[in-house]
Design a protein around this motif. Structure first.
Motif, PDB file in Angstrom:
ATOM      1  N   ASP A   1     -14.096  -7.667  -6.100  1.00  0.00           N
ATOM      2  CA  ASP A   1     -12.824  -7.265  -5.502  1.00  0.00           C
ATOM      3  C   ASP A   1     -11.712  -7.226  -6.544  1.00  0.00           C
ATOM      4  O   ASP A   1     -10.857  -6.324  -6.525  1.00  0.00           O
ATOM      5  CB  ASP A   1     -12.451  -8.230  -4.378  1.00  0.00           C
ATOM      6  CG  ASP A   1     -13.391  -8.135  -3.184  1.00  0.00           C
ATOM      7  OD1 ASP A   1     -14.098  -7.110  -3.066  1.00  0.00           O
ATOM      8  OD2 ASP A   1     -13.429  -9.084  -2.384  1.00  0.00           O
TER       9      ASP A   1
ATOM     10  N   HIS B   1     -17.787  -0.393  -6.117  1.00  0.00           N
ATOM     11  CA  HIS B   1     -16.799  -0.224  -5.044  1.00  0.00           C
ATOM     12  C   HIS B   1     -16.744  -1.449  -4.130  1.00  0.00           C
ATOM     13  O   HIS B   1     -16.523  -1.339  -2.919  1.00  0.00           O
ATOM     14  CB  HIS B   1     -17.092   1.044  -4.238  1.00  0.00           C
ATOM     15  CG  HIS B   1     -16.979   2.298  -5.056  1.00  0.00           C
ATOM     16  ND1 HIS B   1     -15.774   2.926  -5.297  1.00  0.00           N
ATOM     17  CD2 HIS B   1     -17.917   3.017  -5.716  1.00  0.00           C
ATOM     18  CE1 HIS B   1     -15.969   3.990  -6.051  1.00  0.00           C
ATOM     19  NE2 HIS B   1     -17.267   4.063  -6.337  1.00  0.00           N
ATOM     20  N   GLY B   2     -16.945  -2.609  -4.736  1.00  0.00           N
ATOM     21  CA  GLY B   2     -16.849  -3.867  -3.994  1.00  0.00           C
ATOM     22  C   GLY B   2     -18.060  -4.226  -3.175  1.00  0.00           C
ATOM     23  O   GLY B   2     -18.019  -5.193  -2.397  1.00  0.00           O
TER      24      GLY B   2
ATOM     25  N   CYS C   1     -12.137  -4.138  -8.681  1.00  0.00           N
ATOM     26  CA  CYS C   1     -11.625  -2.951  -7.979  1.00  0.00           C
ATOM     27  C   CYS C   1     -10.104  -2.917  -8.005  1.00  0.00           C
ATOM     28  O   CYS C   1      -9.498  -1.852  -8.227  1.00  0.00           O
ATOM     29  CB  CYS C   1     -12.124  -2.945  -6.540  1.00  0.00           C
ATOM     30  SG  CYS C   1     -13.901  -2.698  -6.359  1.00  0.00           S
TER      31      CYS C   1
ATOM     32  N   ALA D   1     -13.104   0.324  -9.736  1.00  0.00           N
ATOM     33  CA  ALA D   1     -13.997   0.312  -8.568  1.00  0.00           C
ATOM     34  C   ALA D   1     -15.357   0.912  -8.886  1.00  0.00           C
ATOM     35  O   ALA D   1     -16.398   0.414  -8.427  1.00  0.00           O
ATOM     36  CB  ALA D   1     -13.344   1.046  -7.404  1.00  0.00           C
ATOM     37  N   GLU D   2     -15.382   1.964  -9.675  1.00  0.00           N
ATOM     38  CA  GLU D   2     -16.645   2.629  -9.988  1.00  0.00           C
ATOM     39  C   GLU D   2     -17.584   1.692 -10.737  1.00  0.00           C
ATOM     40  O   GLU D   2     -18.800   1.683 -10.495  1.00  0.00           O
ATOM     41  CB  GLU D   2     -16.377   3.878 -10.830  1.00  0.00           C
ATOM     42  CG  GLU D   2     -17.604   4.730 -11.099  1.00  0.00           C
ATOM     43  CD  GLU D   2     -18.101   5.445  -9.858  1.00  0.00           C
ATOM     44  OE1 GLU D   2     -19.324   5.700  -9.788  1.00  0.00           O
ATOM     45  OE2 GLU D   2     -17.289   5.724  -8.959  1.00  0.00           O
TER      46      GLU D   2
END
Length: 694
Positions: free
Chosen positions: A469, A482-483, A472, A477-478
């Motif tokens: 988290d 994306h978590g 991200c 995120a990539e």
């Protein structure tokens, strides 16, 4: 909602990951866990629902030094953490942020990935004072990791040389551990300053002065050569620097070692004879007992080379080498990114350790904050950090006060909470998914896929999920799935064969996997000896009695013996004021380091911080069993309870570690006593005094 019904989980009250059955109430809540008979494993449910458990993110209100926090939501918490770390990166460089992991260890690949993608080389762990010195010394000496501890008994072993480890209090099945179970025809020798339960079962006990392991090992080598017990044919073919080593050990006669180590000369001779002539013999060691000294790295090398001198390397009943059974795909990105990053903390001072272990050195974290070598640390994001792990803890706490930002993740408050700006609540092992691989012996390993068996309490999240988290929130995120924590575990599982991964997911208790015997087209027949096929992956292709890697870094190539930095022999003037040798870290069956001291069932077993002292030393100080005493060193003083008995030899005090209210690491030294090669602190050999408390 977790579906009611029997499932399995793995315990993480230590890092053995024992399997437990999970039983549910009709409403889906946990009813009970059943598994191995272990006092620590029995508190898993108590930990999950404990009233002091952290259940929501906390933001400091007001100045550091107190416990004034307000609850906030996860979005705000992650935004604060990301913005503070990024501000430091923009101002001072990414290397000014450190990323630390203590317990638990499962999120370490995710955290290291975050550190390096953030741009910092300064990912560090508690392994800066745990098993890595043994790992590096064994790899440097043999090219392989030596198997010196095991849950499995080798039936061929006829002599066990157990060096300062006591499984009765440290590892399942405790008192029934096969390594220490008396067996007809098998000699057991125990080296330990304490007369432990393991020592009580032994044929011979060598009550060593802490920190002198190298001198004792060299004296045993001396006897192997002097009496014709060394495996000269093996050494002639596979030992580098053996003639220089033989010349060096000639001076370490049993008589000289007796004076240094406080072990009777006759017992040293007897130990050498049994080890050499009653083989195959196996060295049994812990991860830290020989290395948490100012001279520990070379001491450990002297000990493990006994297997080579006697010819017990990689044979049935001797000491095997680890081979890889199954390895998850690496997601930490160390190899991919480290050469693009600035120097790590510790790389200059401890180059051998740094070249072989993929982390910055945590024992220099305080110095990096205070002095900025190689760069000032200004921000710290830490999973499972407890400052009482550091030697000279008061100084380390003063260093933490100088941070611009400090975020910690934990289950409960720790002594570090008073200095944290942000505290994030962690999920327990019952509440988090993980892929677990472990080796239980040379050829056997275990693979487990732990599933979530009950929802997290409050807003707690798994350590790895928090890392994802945060990644991200930092705009990556990539790179952080994306978590999606399960997606990261699926990528780790790419290191397994698809069939194995499928089977692991279908077997919640885990699967046992086996390595194969060594085979090669150039070998006429199957052999179990790695070195007969591959040699030793060292610079010489042989066992490094004289290690060129050490010489090139400016150290002695031979495993030379030096006195501990603080000792009755090295610092006699200091010993006038502090006449007892202080050793720490003996295990209690109730606790794993500083953990579990909130649980009533464990406190009933081991309620008070104790220091062991021999009755003769107690009588000199008018101390009775159970008295409150002051334990002091040149660094400070703490209050403990005296355990007066004759299971500790005179001249030595043993203090149990991990007690916040009586933190023995306030007394240990954090700079000059760091081992010059590994950087390990001298937790197990310094000087102290004990007095009856006023």
């Amino acid at each position: 909602m977790i579906k009611p019904g029997p499932q399995k989980t793995t315990c993480y009250q230590c890092d053995m990951n024992c399997a437990f059955d999970v039983h549910y109430q009709a409403d889906g809540s946990l009813e009970r866990l059943t598994g191995p008979s272990c006092p620590r494993g029995a508190v898993q449910m108590e930990m999950q629902t404990h009233p002091e458990r952290l259940r929501t993110p906390l933001k400091r209100v007001g100045p550091r030094g107190g416990m004034n926090f307000e609850p906030i939501g996860w979005d705000e918490a992650l935004e604060i953490c990301a913005s503070q770390l990024d501000a430091i990166r923009q101002r001072d460089g990414a290397e000014a942020c450190a990323f630390f992991s203590g317990y638990t260890k499962e999120a370490r690949p995710h955290l290291q990935r975050l550190a390096h993608l953030f741009g910092s080389p300064n990912y560090m762990t508690e392994s800066g004072c745990c098993f890595t010195a043994t790992l590096v010394s064994e790899q440097l000496t043999y090219g392989y990791r030596l198997k010196t501890s095991s849950l499995q008994e080798a039936p061929e072993t006829r002599c066990r040389l157990i060096w300062s480890t006591n499984p009765v209090h440290s590892v399942l099945p405790y008192g029934e551990h096969p390594i220490i179970r008396p067996k007809p025809g098998v000699k057991t020798i125990v080296v330990d300053p304490r007369y432990t339960e393991t020592a009580q079962r032994a044929d011979l006990h060598l009550p060593i002065r802490p920190g002198t392991d190298g001198a004792l090992a060299l004296a045993i080598h001396n006897q192997l050569f002097a009496n014709g017990w060394a495996d000269e044919a093996f050494l002639a073919k596979w030992a580098n620097g053996i003639e220089a080593f033989k010349a060096y050990v000639r001076a370490f006669t049993p008589a000289r070692a007796s004076e240094i180590c406080w072990v009777p000369e006759a017992d040293i001779k007897q130990a050498a004879q049994w080890y050499a002539t009653h083989g195959p013999a196996q060295l049994v060691l812990s991860a830290t007992s020989t290395t948490q000294h100012s001279n520990g790295f070379q001491n450990h090398r002297a000990v493990i080379l006994l297997a080579a001198t006697a010819g017990y390397v990689d044979i049935p009943g001797g000491n095997r080498f680890f081979i890889d059974k199954v390895v998850p795909k690496g997601i930490d990105l160390f190899k991919e990114l480290i050469h693009t990053l600035p120097p790590r903390v510790g790389q200059k001072r401890f180059p051998v350790w740094s070249n072989r272990y993929p982390a910055a050195h945590s024992m220099l974290l305080g110095e990096a904050i205070e002095k900025g070598d190689p760069t000032p640390i200004r921000g710290l994001f830490a999973l499972g950090i407890n400052p009482i792990m550091w030697p000279n803890t008061d100084r380390f706490m003063r260093a933490l006060e100088k941070l611009d930002f400090f975020c910690m993740v934990d289950f409960f408050h720790t002594p570090g909470s008073v200095l944290a700006d942000l505290i994030l609540p962690a999920a327990t092992s019952l509440e988090r998914e993980a892929l677990i691989t472990a080796s239980s012996c040379q050829y056997r390993g275990v693979v487990q896929h732990r599933r979530v068996v009950t929802p997290p309490q409050g807003e707690a999240r798994p350590d790895a999920q928090i890392v994802l988290d945060l990644g991200c929130k930092l705009g990556m995120a990539e790179q952080f799935w994306h978590g999606d924590l399960h997606a990261s575990i699926e990528e780790q599982a790419q290191g397994l064969t698809p069939h194995l991964w499928q089977r692991v997911q279908q077997e919640p208790g885990g699967l046992t996997v086996f390595g194969t015997a060594v085979m090669d087209d150039d070998v006429d027949e199957v052999t179990e000896k790695l070195y007969e096929v591959r040699g030793f992956p060292t610079p010489s292709g042989k066992i490094e009695f004289d290690a060129e890697e050490l010489r090139q870094a400016g150290y002695d190539g031979l495993p030379t013996y030096k006195e501990p930095v603080e000792s009755p022999l090295a610092t006699p003037a200091l010993a006038q004021a502090y006449p007892l040798v202080l050793t720490t870290g003996g295990r209690s069956v109730a606790y794993t380091h500083s953990q579990q001291r909130r649980f009533a069932s464990l406190l009933a077993r081991d309620p008070l911080p104790r220091v062991q002292i021999h009755s003769h030393e107690a009588a000199k100080r008018a101390i009775a069993h159970g008295d409150t005493v002051t334990l002091s060193s040149p660094r400070g003083a703490i209050t403990m309870v005296a355990q007066v008995d004759d299971t500790i030899r005179p001249g030595i005090a043993h203090a149990y570690h991990g007690w916040a209210q009586a933190n023995v690491n306030r007394l240990t030294e954090d700079d000059l006593s760091l081992d010059p090669i590994s950087g390990f602190p001298a937790f197990k050999s310094s000087l102290c005094q004990i007095a009856k408390a006023d």
